[in-house]
Write a protein that holds these residues in place. Sequence first.
Motif, PDB file in Angstrom:
ATOM      1  N   UNK A 139      47.559  28.493 -89.460  1.00  0.00           N
ATOM      2  CA  UNK A 139      47.447  28.399 -87.998  1.00  0.00           C
ATOM      3  C   UNK A 139      46.161  27.716 -87.554  1.00  0.00           C
ATOM      4  N   UNK A 140      45.147  27.712 -88.407  1.00  0.00           N
ATOM      5  CA  UNK A 140      43.868  27.115 -88.002  1.00  0.00           C
ATOM      6  C   UNK A 140      43.626  25.701 -88.513  1.00  0.00           C
ATOM      7  N   UNK A 141      44.425  25.244 -89.493  1.00  0.00           N
ATOM      8  CA  UNK A 141      44.149  23.926 -90.067  1.00  0.00           C
ATOM      9  C   UNK A 141      45.333  22.969 -90.042  1.00  0.00           C
ATOM     10  N   UNK A 173      38.837  26.825 -79.178  1.00  0.00           N
ATOM     11  CA  UNK A 173      37.839  27.727 -78.597  1.00  0.00           C
ATOM     12  C   UNK A 173      37.272  28.639 -79.677  1.00  0.00           C
ATOM     13  N   UNK A 174      38.159  29.260 -80.443  1.00  0.00           N
ATOM     14  CA  UNK A 174      37.749  30.071 -81.590  1.00  0.00           C
ATOM     15  C   UNK A 174      38.940  30.203 -82.531  1.00  0.00           C
ATOM     16  N   UNK A 175      38.669  30.335 -83.829  1.00  0.00           N
ATOM     17  CA  UNK A 175      39.775  30.427 -84.797  1.00  0.00           C
ATOM     18  C   UNK A 175      40.631  31.677 -84.564  1.00  0.00           C
ATOM     19  N   UNK A 180      47.143  39.869 -83.856  1.00  0.00           N
ATOM     20  CA  UNK A 180      47.224  39.956 -82.403  1.00  0.00           C
ATOM     21  C   UNK A 180      46.796  38.645 -81.742  1.00  0.00           C
ATOM     22  N   UNK A 181      45.896  37.898 -82.385  1.00  0.00           N
ATOM     23  CA  UNK A 181      45.569  36.565 -81.867  1.00  0.00           C
ATOM     24  C   UNK A 181      46.823  35.699 -81.824  1.00  0.00           C
ATOM     25  N   UNK A 182      47.631  35.783 -82.872  1.00  0.00           N
ATOM     26  CA  UNK A 182      48.853  34.985 -82.934  1.00  0.00           C
ATOM     27  C   UNK A 182      49.883  35.496 -81.927  1.00  0.00           C
ATOM     28  N   UNK A 183      50.018  36.821 -81.802  1.00  0.00           N
ATOM     29  CA  UNK A 183      50.934  37.389 -80.815  1.00  0.00           C
ATOM     30  C   UNK A 183      50.553  36.942 -79.407  1.00  0.00           C
ATOM     31  N   UNK A 184      49.266  36.917 -79.115  1.00  0.00           N
ATOM     32  CA  UNK A 184      48.809  36.487 -77.785  1.00  0.00           C
ATOM     33  C   UNK A 184      49.172  35.036 -77.514  1.00  0.00           C
ATOM     34  N   UNK A 185      49.103  34.190 -78.542  1.00  0.00           N
ATOM     35  CA  UNK A 185      49.493  32.785 -78.375  1.00  0.00           C
ATOM     36  C   UNK A 185      50.981  32.677 -78.049  1.00  0.00           C
TER      37      UNK A 185
END
Length: 314
Positions: A139-141, A173-175, A180-185
């Motif tokens: 997800x980050x690269x 903005x930030x990795x 939960x970061x992915x769920x929020x996206x």
Amino acid sequence: MAFHHIPVLYEPVLQWMEAKPDGIYLDGTLGGGGHSAGILDSSGGTATLYGLDRDPAALTAATSRLQKYPGFHPLRGNFHDAPDILRAEGVEYLDGVLLDLGVSSPQLDEAERGFSYHADAPLDMRMDPSQAISAREIVNTWSENELRRILQEYGEEKWAARIAGIICEHRQIKPLESTMDLVECVDAAIPKKVRKKDDGHPARRTFQAIRIAVNDELAPLDSAICGLVDMLRPGGRILIITFHSLEDRIVKHCFQRLQHPCICPPKAPICTCGRRAKVRILGGGAIKPTADEVQQNPRARSSILRIAEKLEVQ
């Protein structure tokens, strides 16, 4: 956490495997060893069974459970490589193969593995914790186009383009570090009124797609099935349990091709390609869990069992 996994379609697996005394079997996705225990018991405890899994926690749990059977042999590895792994152990032929694809209950329930969209945990999703690539790296690269592609192909996600775009905006903005970061996206990408109508968690398709990409679950599946069929003795059976349409489609088409391999023109008076059927499909195609099993184990709901039997190839 204890590695406790309820084997799905347990009775049909034992019924169709028809384990025989002194037979040689492979459970290519050993998990907690529930299916393997049933196969060994059905043989009268005299069969040889090789239990293969890439998750060391599964191997440890299953070995503890199955060590009472003298014919049980645990092996670490991916079933995609099973023919090479087995031949290195001196195994040339098998009487039966079982593959139970997808994620096991303990992997879903153990939050720190990062498979679940219900618990906040590091983005991981590796079935083999020693492998390099994880969900966090993807997800980050990976490029926005690649993220969109896997969400479309592996998750059959209608909002793939929007989700991929939001992920890329977030990581500028930030990795993304946690589930939960992915769920929020996903929540930010899919309109609220659409999420409310979704039959299930709106992030499930995204998590499925990224998990498949992390573990390379689909690309080698067809060739792995063919390699295992080649190892079966005539009359030996391969049983495969799938949990989503992408896996099931590959298994279904592979079995059909092995049963009807002729590539001659349909109107050709005789077959000249020389290709002969390697298997016959059993069980009417697809076997699904009963309502009682689904009630007792809701994770069995989407499971499908397909069976093929090796023919005597002339």
